[in-house]
Design a protein around this motif. Structure first.
Motif, PDB file in Angstrom:
ATOM      1  N   ARG A  10      34.432  36.957 -39.523  1.00 16.64           N
ATOM      2  CA  ARG A  10      35.291  35.826 -39.162  1.00 16.64           C
ATOM      3  C   ARG A  10      35.319  34.802 -40.279  1.00 16.64           C
ATOM      4  O   ARG A  10      34.303  34.459 -40.841  1.00 16.64           O
ATOM      5  CB  ARG A  10      34.776  35.167 -37.869  1.00 16.64           C
ATOM      6  N   ARG A  11      36.492  34.366 -40.620  1.00 18.43           N
ATOM      7  CA  ARG A  11      36.667  33.289 -41.596  1.00 18.43           C
ATOM      8  C   ARG A  11      37.937  32.559 -41.233  1.00 18.43           C
ATOM      9  O   ARG A  11      38.823  33.135 -40.587  1.00 18.43           O
ATOM     10  CB  ARG A  11      36.751  33.848 -43.024  1.00 18.43           C
ATOM     11  N   ASN A  12      38.029  31.301 -41.625  1.00 19.18           N
ATOM     12  CA  ASN A  12      39.264  30.567 -41.354  1.00 19.18           C
ATOM     13  C   ASN A  12      40.371  31.089 -42.245  1.00 19.18           C
ATOM     14  O   ASN A  12      40.250  31.054 -43.466  1.00 19.18           O
ATOM     15  CB  ASN A  12      39.054  29.068 -41.599  1.00 19.18           C
ATOM     16  N   ARG A  14      44.361  30.821 -43.333  1.00 20.98           N
ATOM     17  CA  ARG A  14      45.425  29.809 -43.328  1.00 20.98           C
ATOM     18  C   ARG A  14      46.778  30.387 -43.717  1.00 20.98           C
ATOM     19  O   ARG A  14      47.754  29.677 -43.816  1.00 20.98           O
ATOM     20  CB  ARG A  14      45.013  28.632 -44.210  1.00 20.98           C
ATOM     21  N   TRP A  63      49.840  18.041 -36.746  1.00 17.56           N
ATOM     22  CA  TRP A  63      48.729  17.746 -37.676  1.00 17.56           C
ATOM     23  C   TRP A  63      49.208  18.055 -39.065  1.00 17.56           C
ATOM     24  O   TRP A  63      49.803  19.108 -39.308  1.00 17.56           O
ATOM     25  CB  TRP A  63      47.506  18.600 -37.300  1.00 17.56           C
ATOM     26  N   HIS A  68      49.332  26.510 -40.981  1.00 19.17           N
ATOM     27  CA  HIS A  68      48.953  27.865 -40.543  1.00 19.17           C
ATOM     28  C   HIS A  68      49.342  28.137 -39.096  1.00 19.17           C
ATOM     29  O   HIS A  68      49.532  29.293 -38.720  1.00 19.17           O
ATOM     30  CB  HIS A  68      47.468  28.168 -40.791  1.00 19.17           C
ATOM     31  N   HIS A 116      41.190  27.005 -37.193  1.00 24.17           N
ATOM     32  CA  HIS A 116      41.213  25.804 -36.345  1.00 24.17           C
ATOM     33  C   HIS A 116      42.341  24.896 -36.839  1.00 24.17           C
ATOM     34  O   HIS A 116      42.582  24.812 -38.036  1.00 24.17           O
ATOM     35  CB  HIS A 116      39.949  24.975 -36.509  1.00 24.17           C
ATOM     36  N   SER A 117      42.942  24.186 -35.936  1.00 18.88           N
ATOM     37  CA  SER A 117      43.824  23.100 -36.354  1.00 18.88           C
ATOM     38  C   SER A 117      43.612  21.907 -35.438  1.00 18.88           C
ATOM     39  O   SER A 117      43.706  22.020 -34.222  1.00 18.88           O
ATOM     40  CB  SER A 117      45.280  23.539 -36.327  1.00 18.88           C
ATOM     41  N   ALA A 118      43.308  20.777 -36.049  1.00 16.81           N
ATOM     42  CA  ALA A 118      43.146  19.536 -35.303  1.00 16.81           C
ATOM     43  C   ALA A 118      44.513  19.063 -34.803  1.00 16.81           C
ATOM     44  O   ALA A 118      45.551  19.577 -35.212  1.00 16.81           O
ATOM     45  CB  ALA A 118      42.520  18.485 -36.204  1.00 16.81           C
ATOM     46  N   ILE A 139      41.475  20.895 -29.623  1.00 18.16           N
ATOM     47  CA  ILE A 139      41.623  21.687 -30.856  1.00 18.16           C
ATOM     48  C   ILE A 139      42.651  22.786 -30.579  1.00 18.16           C
ATOM     49  O   ILE A 139      42.835  23.179 -29.421  1.00 18.16           O
ATOM     50  CB  ILE A 139      40.256  22.302 -31.282  1.00 18.16           C
ATOM     51  N   ARG A 159      27.786  28.438 -47.474  1.00 20.65           N
ATOM     52  CA  ARG A 159      26.968  27.682 -46.526  1.00 20.65           C
ATOM     53  C   ARG A 159      25.758  27.081 -47.225  1.00 20.65           C
ATOM     54  O   ARG A 159      25.312  27.601 -48.259  1.00 20.65           O
ATOM     55  CB  ARG A 159      26.470  28.605 -45.399  1.00 20.65           C
TER      56      ARG A 159
END
Ligand SMILES: Cc1cc2nc3c(=O)[nH]c(=O)nc-3n(C[C@H](O)[C@H](O)[C@H](O)COP(=O)(O)O)c2cc1C
Length: 171
Positions: A10-12, A14, A63, A68, A116-118, A139, A159
């Motif tokens: 898993r990775r963000n 975009r 936002w 994305h 994720h998108s705020a 979210i 990390r």
């Protein structure tokens, strides 16, 4: 995919391919969120899932960093009740974090990426999604097939060092 592979893959993402998700895959992702644990099992969330391209494009405008969302195949807005009670607010956000992560891992297991998108403009989100006045979006999680490369385990994630983060016995 094995659970550990789903976690490490898993990775963000975009940028998405934009091709539709299979309905059974989307249902599994939503069920993973539905199954998430929550404080006293209060399940403070509602999930609004958007798959129509025109609506995704509108939703991406809530936002400034949400491009994305426009490209995703599905975006889930996680909605909770407004509250004056700080404990309830914090608990709801913690629980939404758990539901979000559970959906993202279930997606990764299917080779589906997420991000994720705020939400900056709650009123615009309300106009588009139609949720009641006493609710807000914590979210949005967007899903789709990554445009760059398929998900695969990340050997060296960006990390803080593990032994700096983990304290054994005491700080
Ligand atoms: C609560 C939360 C909000 C986030 N909001 C955004 C966002 O609005 N836009 C975005 O591009 N990424 C957002 N991210 C993604 C983080 O930047 C990302 O998870 C982090 O850089 C680690 O990268 P990875 O997810 O690829 O491991 C958010 C992450 C979290 C947990």
């Amino acid at each position: 995919m094995e659970t550990w592979d789903a976690i490490t893959s898993r990775r963000n993402v975009r940028q998405y391919e934009g091709r539709p998700l299979q309905e059974t895959d989307l249902e599994r992702i939503l069920e993973a969120g539905w199954r998430a644990p929550s404080s006293r099992n209060w399940q403070p969330w509602d999930f609004i899932v958007v798959t129509e391209r025109a609506e995704l494009i509108e939703l991406s405008k809530v936002w400034r960093g949400g491009a994305h969302v426009a490209e995703s195949s599905a975006t889930v807005a996680i909605v909770v009740q407004q509250s004056d009670d700080q404990h309830a607010r914090e608990t709801a956000r913690f629980d939404v974090g758990q539901a979000s992560m559970q959906m993202m891992i279930a997606a990764a297991d299917l080779g589906i990426a997420s991000g994720h998108s705020a939400v900056g403009d709650q009123e615009l989100a309300r106009q588009i999604l139609g949720f009641p006045e006493d609710r807000y979006v914590v979210i949005m999680i967007d899903f789709g097939y990554p445009a760059d490369r398929p998900l695969s385990p990340i050997r060296h994630p960006n990390r803080r060092p593990l032994d700096e983060v983990v304290h054994r016995g005491r700080w």
